[in-house]
Design an enzyme around this catalytic site. Structure first.
Site, PDB file in Angstrom:
ATOM      1  N   ASP A 180       0.857  -1.190   0.000  1.00 35.75           N
ATOM      2  CA  ASP A 180       0.000   0.000   0.000  1.00 35.75           C
ATOM      3  C   ASP A 180       0.893   1.240   0.000  1.00 35.75           C
ATOM      4  O   ASP A 180       1.902   1.315   0.702  1.00 35.75           O
ATOM      5  CB  ASP A 180      -0.903  -0.010   1.239  1.00 35.75           C
ATOM      6  CG  ASP A 180      -2.068   0.959   1.107  1.00 35.75           C
ATOM      7  OD1 ASP A 180      -3.218   0.503   1.047  1.00 35.75           O
ATOM      8  OD2 ASP A 180      -1.814   2.196   1.086  1.00 35.75           O
ATOM      9  N   ASN A 222     -12.549  -3.506   3.005  1.00 36.08           N
ATOM     10  CA  ASN A 222     -13.472  -2.381   3.138  1.00 36.08           C
ATOM     11  C   ASN A 222     -14.475  -2.482   1.994  1.00 36.08           C
ATOM     12  O   ASN A 222     -14.084  -2.607   0.831  1.00 36.08           O
ATOM     13  CB  ASN A 222     -12.713  -1.058   3.083  1.00 36.08           C
ATOM     14  CG  ASN A 222     -11.830  -0.856   4.299  1.00 36.08           C
ATOM     15  OD1 ASN A 222     -12.168  -1.271   5.400  1.00 36.08           O
ATOM     16  ND2 ASN A 222     -10.687  -0.231   4.098  1.00 36.08           N
ATOM     17  N   GLY A 268     -15.280   2.796   4.158  1.00 36.08           N
ATOM     18  CA  GLY A 268     -14.056   3.458   3.730  1.00 36.08           C
ATOM     19  C   GLY A 268     -13.463   2.925   2.445  1.00 36.08           C
ATOM     20  O   GLY A 268     -12.284   3.181   2.157  1.00 36.08           O
ATOM     21  N   GLN A 269     -14.249   2.183   1.650  1.00 41.92           N
ATOM     22  CA  GLN A 269     -13.703   1.711   0.367  1.00 41.92           C
ATOM     23  C   GLN A 269     -13.546   2.896  -0.580  1.00 41.92           C
ATOM     24  O   GLN A 269     -14.514   3.618  -0.842  1.00 41.92           O
ATOM     25  CB  GLN A 269     -14.617   0.656  -0.267  1.00 41.92           C
ATOM     26  CG  GLN A 269     -14.029   0.092  -1.561  1.00 41.92           C
ATOM     27  CD  GLN A 269     -14.873  -1.036  -2.171  1.00 41.92           C
ATOM     28  OE1 GLN A 269     -15.940  -1.375  -1.662  1.00 41.92           O
ATOM     29  NE2 GLN A 269     -14.375  -1.604  -3.254  1.00 41.92           N
ATOM     30  N   HIS A 304      -9.971  -5.507  -3.080  1.00 41.76           N
ATOM     31  CA  HIS A 304      -8.615  -5.677  -2.567  1.00 41.76           C
ATOM     32  C   HIS A 304      -8.680  -6.067  -1.106  1.00 41.76           C
ATOM     33  O   HIS A 304      -9.458  -5.505  -0.336  1.00 41.76           O
ATOM     34  CB  HIS A 304      -7.786  -4.393  -2.726  1.00 41.76           C
ATOM     35  CG  HIS A 304      -8.498  -3.158  -2.257  1.00 41.76           C
ATOM     36  ND1 HIS A 304      -9.485  -2.536  -2.999  1.00 41.76           N
ATOM     37  CD2 HIS A 304      -8.377  -2.430  -1.123  1.00 41.76           C
ATOM     38  CE1 HIS A 304      -9.938  -1.487  -2.354  1.00 41.76           C
ATOM     39  NE2 HIS A 304      -9.293  -1.407  -1.200  1.00 41.76           N
ATOM     40  N   HIS A 332      -6.748  -5.929   2.311  1.00 41.06           N
ATOM     41  CA  HIS A 332      -5.629  -5.332   3.035  1.00 41.06           C
ATOM     42  C   HIS A 332      -5.060  -6.413   3.946  1.00 41.06           C
ATOM     43  O   HIS A 332      -5.807  -7.035   4.709  1.00 41.06           O
ATOM     44  CB  HIS A 332      -6.103  -4.189   3.942  1.00 41.06           C
ATOM     45  CG  HIS A 332      -6.687  -3.002   3.234  1.00 41.06           C
ATOM     46  ND1 HIS A 332      -5.990  -1.830   3.056  1.00 41.06           N
ATOM     47  CD2 HIS A 332      -7.909  -2.796   2.694  1.00 41.06           C
ATOM     48  CE1 HIS A 332      -6.768  -0.935   2.441  1.00 41.06           C
ATOM     49  NE2 HIS A 332      -7.941  -1.497   2.208  1.00 41.06           N
TER      50      HIS A 332
HETATM   51  P1  5GP Z   1      -9.675   1.236   0.446  1.00 43.07           P
HETATM   52  O1  5GP Z   1      -9.735   2.622   1.059  1.00 43.07           O
HETATM   53  O2  5GP Z   1     -10.427   1.191  -0.875  1.00 43.07           O
HETATM   54  O3  5GP Z   1     -10.076   0.125   1.368  1.00 43.07           O
HETATM   55  O4  5GP Z   1      -8.148   0.963   0.130  1.00 43.07           O
HETATM   56  C1  5GP Z   1      -7.492   1.537  -0.953  1.00 43.07           C
HETATM   57  C2  5GP Z   1      -6.030   1.545  -0.606  1.00 43.07           C
HETATM   58  O5  5GP Z   1      -5.298   1.780  -1.783  1.00 43.07           O
HETATM   59  C3  5GP Z   1      -5.624   2.631   0.394  1.00 43.07           C
HETATM   60  O6  5GP Z   1      -5.079   2.026   1.559  1.00 43.07           O
HETATM   61  C4  5GP Z   1      -4.612   3.467  -0.368  1.00 43.07           C
HETATM   62  O7  5GP Z   1      -3.543   3.903   0.434  1.00 43.07           O
HETATM   63  C5  5GP Z   1      -4.162   2.519  -1.455  1.00 43.07           C
HETATM   64  N1  5GP Z   1      -3.739   3.177  -2.680  1.00 43.07           N
HETATM   65  C6  5GP Z   1      -4.365   4.227  -3.305  1.00 43.07           C
HETATM   66  N2  5GP Z   1      -3.703   4.560  -4.431  1.00 43.07           N
HETATM   67  C7  5GP Z   1      -2.651   3.700  -4.513  1.00 43.07           C
HETATM   68  C8  5GP Z   1      -1.599   3.566  -5.476  1.00 43.07           C
HETATM   69  O8  5GP Z   1      -1.509   4.260  -6.488  1.00 43.07           O
HETATM   70  N3  5GP Z   1      -0.690   2.581  -5.230  1.00 43.07           N
HETATM   71  C9  5GP Z   1      -0.757   1.765  -4.135  1.00 43.07           C
HETATM   72  N4  5GP Z   1       0.195   0.829  -3.992  1.00 43.07           N
HETATM   73  N5  5GP Z   1      -1.737   1.877  -3.220  1.00 43.07           N
HETATM   74  C10 5GP Z   1      -2.676   2.839  -3.414  1.00 43.07           C
END
Ligand code: 5GP
Ligand code: ZN
Length: 128
Positions: free
Chosen positions: A44, A101, A107-108, A114, A116
């Site tokens: 991440d 998420n 918080g998605q 994906h 985490h």
């Molecule tokens: P969500 O908030 O959808 O559960 O998780 C999305 C995750 O993607 C976040 O933890 C964020 O830091 C990560 N993320 C967003 N943009 C990028 C990116 O360009 N590269 C990587 N490796 N992670 C990203």
């Protein structure tokens, strides 16, 4: 319209404007941890623990429910890969979280499913 159409039994394998489809295609760089035929694990960009790895299917599904409905073992493979990440990171015994998420209140922020994988520090419950 992106994502699976479970009624019709099909889904979009790749969505042009999707960040994680672009990472899966190699068009946007990422620090890859494990590289599988159907799943990919990468760090991440904004880590919330000393280990914070995202595990995705290469094909596009908008969330974990859509992935589950695909029913071809891909969700099992994703979870197995998440555990393999924990083993490779040395946190399988100390403990880790696998978090999906799902939806805005959870918080998605990226609409490509994906997991985490978080670990390497003590964690509290309930999450924030
Ligand atoms: P969500 O908030 O959808 O559960 O998780 C999305 C995750 O993607 C976040 O933890 C964020 O830091 C990560 N993320 C967003 N943009 C990028 C990116 O360009 N590269 C990587 N490796 N992670 C990203
Ligand atoms: Zn995608």
């Amino acid at each position: 319209m992106s994502g699976p159409d479970t009624a019709a039994g099909h889904y979009d394998r790749s969505v042009p404007e999707c960040l994680f489809c672009s990472i899966a295609a190699g068009d946007i760089p990422a620090t890859v941890v494990l590289d599988g035929k159907r799943v990919l694990a990468f760090r991440d960009v904004n880590p919330q623990a000393s280990t914070h790895v995202l595990v995705i299917p290469r094909d596009h599904y908008p969330n974990v429910a859509a992935l589950a409905s695909a029913g071809d073992g891909l969700l099992d493979e994703l979870i197995t890969e998440a555990h393999q990440v924990a083993v490779a990171e040395g946190i399988a015994d100390s403990g880790y979280r696998i978090v999906f998420n799902t939806g805005p209140e959870a918080g998605q922020t990226v609409g490509h499913v994906h997991a985490h994988v978080l670990g390497g520090r003590p964690m509290t419950w309930p999450p924030g």
